[in-house]
Design an enzyme around this catalytic site. Structure first.
Site, mmCIF file in Angstrom:
data_model
loop_
_atom_site.group_PDB
_atom_site.id
_atom_site.type_symbol
_atom_site.label_atom_id
_atom_site.label_comp_id
_atom_site.label_asym_id
_atom_site.label_seq_id
_atom_site.Cartn_x
_atom_site.Cartn_y
_atom_site.Cartn_z
ATOM 1 N N GLU A 228 0.900 -1.163 0.000
ATOM 2 C CA GLU A 228 0.000 0.000 0.000
ATOM 3 C C GLU A 228 0.933 1.205 0.000
ATOM 4 O OE1 GLU A 228 -1.503 3.068 1.031
ATOM 5 O OE2 GLU A 228 -2.154 2.275 2.968
ATOM 6 N N CYS A 262 -2.170 8.920 2.980
ATOM 7 C CA CYS A 262 -2.032 8.470 1.587
ATOM 8 C C CYS A 262 -3.322 8.715 0.816
ATOM 9 C CB CYS A 262 -1.630 7.004 1.549
ATOM 10 S SG CYS A 262 -2.693 5.963 2.528
ATOM 11 N N GLU A 359 3.525 13.048 -4.795
ATOM 12 C CA GLU A 359 2.629 13.038 -3.642
ATOM 13 C C GLU A 359 3.011 14.203 -2.722
ATOM 14 O OE1 GLU A 359 2.774 9.549 -1.061
ATOM 15 O OE2 GLU A 359 0.687 9.950 -0.506
#
Ligand SMILES: O=CCCC(=O)O
Length: 453
Positions: A228, A262, A359
């Site tokens: 993940e 996330c 990100e």
């Protein structure tokens, strides 16, 4: 050599945990294997009883565990309390449902009977991040312990206290010694653990780089993995959305956990007709958030977890502005102690800018203008990530658009959030495999076919 806990609100070091040497690691993994040999034979009643006890302890100690998390990584205290309660919920959910998820599956064949058993695999090595220091661990540990596996945790270097507390939690709940162990080691010793014969699977939540490195090692050792990894979730705002509600949720979706999730909304993709109104209201709402001490109930935005993370985020903003993005709010490091970064809004964001391509792990919202829903989908999918996404429009239109979005989870008129009952994971560079729900508990089991003449 050791890992250190640094309070991000002050920058003070307040705890150290020495690295384990090779021999201690080997003993720990051997203990995990020996415990597994007996744990796999326990029945569901016993596992359920212990997992309920773990849930009970979590509920009893919400405040203690929440404060520990806040001290180590700076999330706002009320969110930390919510995280502990969610952990208790996941323990209860898997203790109540694991038996059903793992019951034999009868199949058609040419034999008198054929079925699939879901047998445990063995000790699973979990490499977990600091952002949800309890939740990320519990969502791996609860299903795996219920499935008959045991866990070995390498937690992130800044949350050693949480790693210790989690091991103690399972011990106190009555799980056998060795069922859940935390280890402290340098990143290069990770190879040794992944390659150890006792380890039968590896799960990692973390960066794309860490995921690639661990997956490569696990592949060389032929061990299954669940990864993940990061996300750059699109938040698609279409002209027909409920604007005030959408703005309120945009703030929540971006600032949750001080922006360090996330599945936080990161790229705000807004249709032309509503663009100006959205940006104005979003800026005002972000500006109204209270930045302060995360131990204070009134705080919406605490410090970032580490100094280097703030530096990285600030550079992402600066480089994007240099490339033509417009800084509408924030974007300056405040003059105060601690690793604070203000709620920041950048608009006119385009492909290739760091705030679009990379990100952004902190309170930075990047807005991109689009002409229509088709362009919104193209822009949303123009990312190497594919974890979560949300779309803000009429329900039916949102459900239709969800089919076209490359992500592991699409929310229609709601922010992306994990839930023990729903599978969680991504596509593309956001990783593979699923956690939570019956899909999650099936990741590290031997789906064994039994055929009878
Ligand atoms: O950081 C990613 C996980 C967030 C969550 O499960 O709520």
């Amino acid at each position: 050599m050791s890992i250190r806990s640094v309070n991000p609100t002050t920058g003070d070091v307040f705890a150290e945990y020495p690295y384990m040497d090779s021999e201690t690691i080997d003993q720990t993994l051997t203990r995990a294997w020996e415990t597994y040999e007996s744990w796999k034979q326990t029945d569901f009643d016993e596992r359920t009883r212990l997992m309920h006890k773990a849930a009970h302890i979590l509920r009893d100690r919400v405040e203690e565990y929440a404060r520990l998390m806040v001290k180590e990584m700076g999330k706002p205290i009320e969110q930390a309390r919510g995280e502990v309660r969610k952990c208790a919920w996941a323990c209860e959910y898997f203790s109540d449902n694991a038996r059903e998820f793992l019951q034999n599956e009868e199949m058609q064949s040419d034999g008198s009977r054929a079925f699939v058993r879901f047998d445990p695999l063995g000790p699973i090595f979990a490499v977990m991040p600091w952002n949800f220091p309890f939740w990320q661990v519990i969502r791996f540990a609860a299903p795996n312990l219920m499935a008959g596996n045991v866990g070995v945790l390498k937690h992130s270097h800044n949350v050693g206290g949480c790693a210790v507390a989690l091991q103690e939690l399972f011990e106190e709940a009555g799980f056998p010694e060795g069922a859940f162990q935390s280890i402290f080691l340098s990143n290069d010793m990770t190879d040794e653990v992944v390659g150890h014969t006792a380890i039968r699977g590896v799960t990692l939540t973390g960066s794309v780089g860490a995921g690639r490195a661990v997956a490569k090692l696990a592949g060389q050792n032929l061990k299954p993995t669940v990864l993940e990894l990061g996300g750059s979730d699109p938040f698609i705002v279409l002209d027909d959305c409920n604007l005030d509600y959408t703005v309120e949720q945009a703030v929540r979706g971006r600032l949750i956990n001080n922006g360090q999730s996330c599945i936080a909304a990161k790229r705000f993709i807004v249709e032309e007709g509503i663009y100006n109104d959205f940006v104005e209201k979003f800026r005002d709402a972000l500006a109204g958030q209270t930045m302060g001490d995360p131990m204070d109930d009134a705080t919406d935005l605490g410090p970032m977890a580490r100094l280097d993370l703030r530096t990285t985020l600030h550079k992402q903003v600066q480089r994007s502005v240099d490339q033509g993005a417009k800084l509408v709010l924030g974007g300056e490091i405040p003059e105060r102690e601690g690793f604070y970064y203000p709620a920041t809004l950048v608009t006119e964001c385009e492909y290739d800018m760091p705030v679009f391509d990379e990100e952004t792990f902190g309170p930075v919202a990047a807005v991109t203008r689009v002409q229509d829903a088709d362009e919104a989908i193209d822009v949303a999918n123009h990312s190497h990530f594919g974890l979560g996404a949300s779309v803000w429009t009429s329900t039916d239109r949102g459900v239709d658009l969800a089919a076209r979005i490359e992500a592991g989870h699409v929310s229609v008129n709601g922010i992306v959030k994990s839930d023990p009952r729903l599978p969680f994971g991504g596509v593309k560079d956001s990783g593979y495999g699923r956690e939570l729900s019956h899909h999650g508990i099936h990741e590290f089991v031997n789906k064994k076919t039994v055929w009878v003449k």
